[in-house]
Motif scaffolding. Sequence first.
Motif, PDB file in Angstrom:
ATOM      1  N   ALA A 213       0.827  -1.216   0.000  1.00  0.00           N
ATOM      2  CA  ALA A 213       0.000   0.000   0.000  1.00  0.00           C
ATOM      3  C   ALA A 213       0.857   1.260   0.000  1.00  0.00           C
ATOM      4  N   LEU A 216       2.854   1.468  -3.476  1.00  0.00           N
ATOM      5  CA  LEU A 216       1.910   1.707  -4.576  1.00  0.00           C
ATOM      6  C   LEU A 216       1.390   3.147  -4.535  1.00  0.00           C
ATOM      7  N   ALA A 217       1.250   3.684  -3.344  1.00  0.00           N
ATOM      8  CA  ALA A 217       0.782   5.073  -3.204  1.00  0.00           C
ATOM      9  C   ALA A 217       1.805   6.061  -3.747  1.00  0.00           C
ATOM     10  N   CYS A 219       3.546   5.517  -6.436  1.00  0.00           N
ATOM     11  CA  CYS A 219       3.611   5.364  -7.887  1.00  0.00           C
ATOM     12  C   CYS A 219       2.736   6.375  -8.608  1.00  0.00           C
ATOM     13  N   ARG A 221      -0.263   7.605 -10.797  1.00  0.00           N
ATOM     14  CA  ARG A 221      -1.618   7.103 -10.926  1.00  0.00           C
ATOM     15  C   ARG A 221      -1.792   6.486 -12.319  1.00  0.00           C
ATOM     16  N   ALA A 238      -3.296  -5.201  -1.186  1.00  0.00           N
ATOM     17  CA  ALA A 238      -2.990  -3.799  -1.511  1.00  0.00           C
ATOM     18  C   ALA A 238      -3.058  -3.562  -3.012  1.00  0.00           C
ATOM     19  N   GLU A 241      -6.730  -3.384  -4.072  1.00  0.00           N
ATOM     20  CA  GLU A 241      -7.328  -2.101  -3.677  1.00  0.00           C
ATOM     21  C   GLU A 241      -6.844  -0.975  -4.581  1.00  0.00           C
ATOM     22  N   ALA A 242      -5.532  -1.007  -4.928  1.00  0.00           N
ATOM     23  CA  ALA A 242      -4.979   0.032  -5.805  1.00  0.00           C
ATOM     24  C   ALA A 242      -5.581  -0.045  -7.198  1.00  0.00           C
ATOM     25  N   SER A 245      -9.129   1.370  -7.122  1.00  0.00           N
ATOM     26  CA  SER A 245      -9.171   2.824  -6.937  1.00  0.00           C
ATOM     27  C   SER A 245      -8.670   3.577  -8.164  1.00  0.00           C
ATOM     28  N   GLN A 247      -5.451   3.672  -8.983  1.00  0.00           N
ATOM     29  CA  GLN A 247      -4.024   3.950  -8.802  1.00  0.00           C
ATOM     30  C   GLN A 247      -3.203   3.033  -9.701  1.00  0.00           C
ATOM     31  N   VAL A 248      -3.626   1.783  -9.824  1.00  0.00           N
ATOM     32  CA  VAL A 248      -3.036   0.836 -10.776  1.00  0.00           C
ATOM     33  C   VAL A 248      -4.009   0.659 -11.930  1.00  0.00           C
TER      34      VAL A 248
END
Length: 309
Positions: A213, A216-217, A219, A221, A238, A241-242, A245, A247-248
Amino acid sequence: MSNTIIVTGADLAQQALDLLAGYEIIYAGKAPTEEDMVALCKQYDPVAIIVRYGKVSAPMMDAAPSLKVISKHGSGTDTIDKVAAKERGIEVVAAVGANAAAVAEQALALLLACAKSVVTLDSRMHAGHWDKAAHKSMELGGRTIGLVGLGAIGLRFARMADALGMRVIGFDPFAKNLPDYVHSVSLETIWRDADAISLHCPLTDENRGMLNAATLAQCKRGVIVVNTARGGLIDEAALLEAARSGQVMSAGLDSFAVEPMAAGHPFQGEKSFVLSPHIGGVTHDAYVNMGVGAAKNLLQVLLRCTAAV
C-alpha cells in the motif's frame, strides 16, 4: 557415494537424462509432499535432488545423509531451505538464465496485454461488441519502464522494452556492467517515475511484500504492474485495492503468493488483471535448458566432492 538422484517432478528432458546416464533417477511426481519426499529420501538416500516442484526442507535433508547437492530446475531457489542446506554442508545451485528468454517474453506479453487491453477487447469482440469509438489504449513508446531485478531475465526484458522505444530504469544492488540503455536508479525513483513496473528479482525475507500500500501510493496514478518473478513480492490485497481505486491501471501477473491459485481468489474476475498460471518459464526450449542446466550444475558439485575425497 550414493548413485541416486531424486527429481521433484514427473519427468526430465532427455538431454538432461543423457548427462545423468550413470545415475538412478527417481521421480517424486508433480506434487510431492514433505512426507513423500522424506520417505523417498529415507528409501533411496540420494546424492542429489533436482527441484522442479514443491519445497526442499530440513527434514528431507536429514533423511538423506549422502545428499551433497540440491539443484534447482530453474533460477529461483526460494523453495529450498538454504540455511538448513548450508548448515549440513549441502550445496544449492540453480540453472540461472536457462529460462530467461521464456520468462522475459511472458513479461512482455503481459505488459502489452495490459497496455492494449488485449483480453478485454477480445472478450468484447467475441460477445459481439465493436468498441472502436469508445476505446483508447496506452502507447508504450516514450514511456518509462521500471525494472526491479537486473539479472538474466530482467536484462533480456530490458532489451525488449528498449526496442519498443521505452526509457528503461532499473534497481538491482548486485548488477554490474549494465548496458547503456538501462539506467540504474533507487527503488524510490522507480516507484515515482515508472509508467509500468516489472518485477524480476528473487524473493527474500527483505523484499517480501515490497510492492504494498505504501509503495503503490508513491507510484504514478494509472501505473501498470507486471510480475513474472515471485508472488510474495506483492501485497495482493494492496494491489487489488490500488487497482479498484485506479491507482493501478492494470496488472499482468504470472506468479502468486499461494500457488496453485484457489477457486474464489479475489483476483479472479477482476477485469483489469491479466493472469497466467506461473508458466512464464514453461516452454519446450526452457524445459530442455533448465534440465540440462540443473544436470550440469549438480555434476560439477559431485565432481568436486569426488576430487576432495
